[in-house]
Design a protein around this motif. Structure first.
Motif, short mmCIF file in Angstrom:
data_model
loop_
_atom_site.label_atom_id
_atom_site.label_comp_id
_atom_site.label_asym_id
_atom_site.label_seq_id
_atom_site.Cartn_x
_atom_site.Cartn_y
_atom_site.Cartn_z
N HIS A 37 0.86 -1.19 0.00
CA HIS A 37 0.00 0.00 0.00
C HIS A 37 0.89 1.24 0.00
CE1 HIS A 37 0.94 -0.29 4.32
NE2 HIS A 37 0.74 1.02 4.35
N PHE A 66 0.29 -0.03 -11.76
CA PHE A 66 -0.58 0.86 -10.99
C PHE A 66 -0.15 2.31 -11.21
CE2 PHE A 66 2.85 0.06 -7.95
CZ PHE A 66 3.09 1.30 -7.42
N ASN A 102 -5.49 2.96 -8.96
CA ASN A 102 -5.96 1.57 -8.99
C ASN A 102 -5.26 0.76 -7.90
OD1 ASN A 102 -3.56 2.02 -10.28
ND2 ASN A 102 -4.04 0.85 -12.12
N PRO A 103 -5.59 0.98 -6.63
CA PRO A 103 -4.88 0.35 -5.51
C PRO A 103 -4.97 -1.17 -5.49
CG PRO A 103 -6.90 1.43 -4.76
CD PRO A 103 -6.68 1.86 -6.16
N GLU A 104 -5.97 -1.74 -6.16
CA GLU A 104 -6.10 -3.20 -6.16
C GLU A 104 -4.89 -3.88 -6.81
OE1 GLU A 104 -7.73 -1.67 -9.98
OE2 GLU A 104 -7.97 -1.12 -7.87
N LYS A 105 -4.21 -3.16 -7.70
CA LYS A 105 -3.05 -3.74 -8.38
C LYS A 105 -1.81 -3.80 -7.49
CE LYS A 105 -4.56 -2.75 -13.06
NZ LYS A 105 -4.18 -2.24 -14.39
N TYR A 107 -1.74 -5.36 -4.78
CA TYR A 107 -1.80 -6.61 -4.04
C TYR A 107 -1.34 -7.80 -4.88
CZ TYR A 107 -4.32 -4.03 -0.51
OH TYR A 107 -4.66 -3.12 0.44
#
Length: 267
Positions: A37, A66, A102-105, A107
């Motif tokens: 993060h 991202f 696009n914070p999901e990328k 992870y």
């Protein structure tokens, strides 16, 4: 949440800088970083006027797609990946902070161990819009000061009002009408307006003004002039500190008007 370090030099000026370690925080497994993060980081917020912030940063990371950048009320300013230190200029007044689109990328197990996102320094200067606003304020102050200064001189010489020509009387009438609108209960101002109206309409009338009305008009214009001088001096100080050129007539007219005011009233 991390914030920009701010040093206050004087009440209306700020010089700021920031040092931040790697803001890309990840947990490790054997080969890759995972569960990453971006730390919350505020570049600046609640400024007195709109500023341009030149932010030095390093964003060195491969194997990802991202997007990260600075978000403000004026939009999103993307950061570019590079092994070198880069600069990004953002414009804002309310708030500027880091944002991942696009914070999901973050992870996915695709980030290398040497990924880095660091804020190294941030410097600020007034924005183009702020400078434009200041210059417009300067023009407005010069124009209004000229009007109030002339009205102030007329108010000081009301004993000669019955000898004034039509142009001079019309100018004074317009100013008194504005004051009368502000103080609708003042009957003396209403009577003065009626007398001036009759005179402007070529009716044979002698304009009568009592001493209290004369004093009130003089005090009104003095206060208006002093308020404008105070506003003008603040703009002069701002422009001097930030080395911004403004209309030199502002300093000239302030000095000229101050010489006409009673010395005890100067601020």
């Amino acid at each position: 949440m991390k914030k920009l370090v701010i040093i206050f030099l004087i009440n209306f000026n700020i010089i700021s800088y920031a040092l931040a370690n790697n803001l890309l925080i990840c947990e490790y497994d054997e080969l890759y970083k995972t569960g990453c993060h971006i730390d919350d980081f505020i570049i600046g917020e609640n400024l007195k006027f709109q500023m341009d912030f030149s932010t030095s940063y390093k964003f060195d990371c491969e194997g990802h797609d991202f997007q990260v950048g600075i978000i403000t009320e004026n939009g999103f300013y993307p950061m570019q990946r590079s092994q070198n230190v880069q600069k990004l200029v953002s414009t804002f007044q309310a708030r500027a902070s880091l944002k991942v689109l696009n914070p999901e990328k973050l992870y996915a197990k695709i980030l290398n161990k040497n990924c880095e996102l660091s804020i190294l320094q941030s410097e600020q200067t007034p924005s183009i819009q702020t400078i434009s606003n200041w210059n417009q304020e300067v023009k407005n102050i010069i124009q209004i000061l000229s009007i109030y200064s002339e009205s102030y001189q007329l108010a000081k010489n009301l004993i000669e009002i019955n000898t004034w020509d039509k142009n001079k009387l019309t100018l004074f009438y317009d100013q008194v009408k504005k004051i009368s609108n502000l103080f609708p209960q003042n009957l003396q101002l209403k009577l003065l307006l009626t007398s001036i109206e009759n005179s402007l309409q070529n009716r044979p009338t002698l304009i009568q003004i009592d001493q209290s009305t004369k004093d009130n008009l003089i005090i009104y214009y003095q206060n208006k002039i002093l308020d404008l001088i105070n506003e003008g001096n603040k703009l002069i100080e701002l422009s001097s500190y930030w080395k911004i050129k403004i209309d030199a007539d502002l300093i000239k007219i302030i000095n000229e008007i101050k010489m006409k005011l009673p010395q005890s009233l100067e601020k």
